[in-house]
Design an enzyme around this catalytic site. Structure first.
Site, PDB file in Angstrom:
ATOM      1  N   LYS A 137       0.809  -1.215   0.000  1.00 28.00           N
ATOM      2  CA  LYS A 137       0.000   0.000   0.000  1.00 28.00           C
ATOM      3  C   LYS A 137       0.845   1.268   0.000  1.00 28.00           C
ATOM      4  CE  LYS A 137      -4.260  -1.821   2.006  1.00 28.00           C
ATOM      5  NZ  LYS A 137      -5.286  -1.683   3.066  1.00 28.00           N
ATOM      6  N   LYS A 223     -12.410  -8.494 -11.267  1.00 23.78           N
ATOM      7  CA  LYS A 223     -13.332  -8.701 -10.151  1.00 23.78           C
ATOM      8  C   LYS A 223     -14.504  -7.731 -10.239  1.00 23.78           C
ATOM      9  CE  LYS A 223     -12.259  -9.615  -5.948  1.00 23.78           C
ATOM     10  NZ  LYS A 223     -11.746  -9.562  -4.562  1.00 23.78           N
ATOM     11  N   LYS A 226     -17.306  -1.957  -7.222  1.00 26.84           N
ATOM     12  CA  LYS A 226     -18.157  -0.760  -7.193  1.00 26.84           C
ATOM     13  C   LYS A 226     -17.513   0.387  -7.975  1.00 26.84           C
ATOM     14  CE  LYS A 226     -16.270   1.495  -3.095  1.00 26.84           C
ATOM     15  NZ  LYS A 226     -16.570   2.221  -1.857  1.00 26.84           N
TER      16      LYS A 226
END
Length: 361
Positions: A137, A223, A226
């Site tokens: 990250k 995948k 949203k």
């Protein structure tokens, strides 16, 4: 047995969220709260629970929305607020029962952050530097990453140690963090407690059954997400039956019929995705679905898939929408869960302060 697990409070929930994670939580709740905890257990677990006053008389499941974790990365406050409410509504709509499980968000239980600070004195920089998620990250810009992102695993340790968790569900990407929580607990117990009266329980992992990997309806190699700009790429939990059937009908496929075995789905990502969804909805397997429907075209299969989706999601969607429109009921669920969590957290936090020699009056 006390199980603790958290989930990021993302909004715009879709079928992938439900089949990938939420449904496993519901099943875990049903398995855990359906039977009383077995007597006995390790001396270390019993000692820690007794020292912290945390010995439960029955199995318990605590599920929390990790809103404190969410601020370790850049975020939109309004989206975090709405996402937390949506996730709470989704969990209840999907079957998490506030009467049987303890459901809350971290921000309403300040003991999480308080214990993290106390555990920062035990956690080691070298341990945190080795965390794979920190490396991934932060990337090459580690100097620009937040302190919260670096210390994220210590908060994760506090999340479970606070409640004397005996078991924590972990996927492959979280095993390292649970190992760190155990290392912190073990070092703290060694440094500040006695062998027969440890402060913390060392939690054991629970590896949940493999969750269905749900892909986009427009591209079977990606995948379901949203963030995809096309709403046709996903089935949202709030979609009505007509929208669900429309999206399934327009889902990308190929002209070939379904094969009779899994090998025939190689290089057919979209076909594999639709079969995987159907198998997950019907508690079946890809092999069993192909055995039953092999040789049939998508003109036959898509309506069956749409009907299975509508049957599963219709009550979830109705309850989800109802909860989002009844903010008072949703707030009450989270407030009650937070009160129960705070009640269980007090003894462990007091024991931690005492062990460290901190004067509190």
């Amino acid at each position: 047995m006390r199980v603790v697990s958290g989930i990021q409070p993302t909004g715009n929930l879709h079928l992938g969220n439900y089949l990938g994670a939420i449904r496993n939580w519901v099943r875990m709740q049903d398995e855990i709260t359906g039977a009383h905890a077995a007597e006995g257990g390790s001396a270390e677990k019993n000692g820690a629970q007794a020292a912290a006053g945390g010995g439960a008389e029955k199995n318990e499941a605590l599920f929390f929305l990790a809103d404190l974790h969410a601020i370790s990365m850049p975020h939109d406050p309004a989206q975090l607020h709405q996402g937390t409410l949506e996730m709470a509504a989704a969990l209840v709509a999907c079957g998490i029962d506030p009467e049987r499980s303890i459901l809350f968000n971290q921000a309403q239980v300040p003991q999480h952050a308080e214990l993290q600070w106390l555990l920062n004195g035990t956690a080691r920089m070298g341990w945190l530097n080795r965390m794979t998620q920190w490396k991934d990250k932060a990337g090459k810009n580690r100097e620009g990453a937040s302190v919260a992102l670096f210390a994220y695993p210590v908060l994760q340790a506090a999340d479970v140690l606070l409640y004397q968790a005996t078991h924590v569900p972990v996927g492959e990407d979280q095993k390292q963090h649970l190992e760190l929580a155990r290392d912190i607990a073990q070092k703290f117990n060694h440094d500040f407690a006695t062998e027969d009266a440890p402060v913390f329980t060392l939690p054991d992992p629970i590896v949940p059954p493999d969750a269905a990997r749900i892909m986009s309806l427009r591209d079977g190699t990606k995948k379901m997400s949203k963030s995809d700009p096309s709403d046709m790429s996903r089935i949202n939990l709030a979609d009505d039956p007509d929208e669900v059937m429309k999206k399934v009908k327009k889902a990308k496929t190929d002209p070939e019929p379904l094969p009779s075995d899994r090998k025939g789905l190689e290089d057919r990502a979209e076909a594999l995705n639709l079969v995987t969804i159907y198998a997950a909805l019907t508690d079946s397997s890809v092999d069993a679905v192909l055995e039953e429907h092999g040789g049939q075209g998508f003109g036959h299969f898509k309506p069956l898939l749409g009907e299975a989706l509508v049957e599963t999601l219709k009550p979830i969607s109705a309850r989800f929408t109802q909860l989002l429109e009844d903010r008072e009921a949703l707030d009450a669920i989270l407030a009650r869960g937070a009160a129960q969590a705070r009640e269980r957290a007090v003894a462990t936090l007091d024991a931690t302060y005492d062990a460290l020699g901190l004067v509190r009056g």
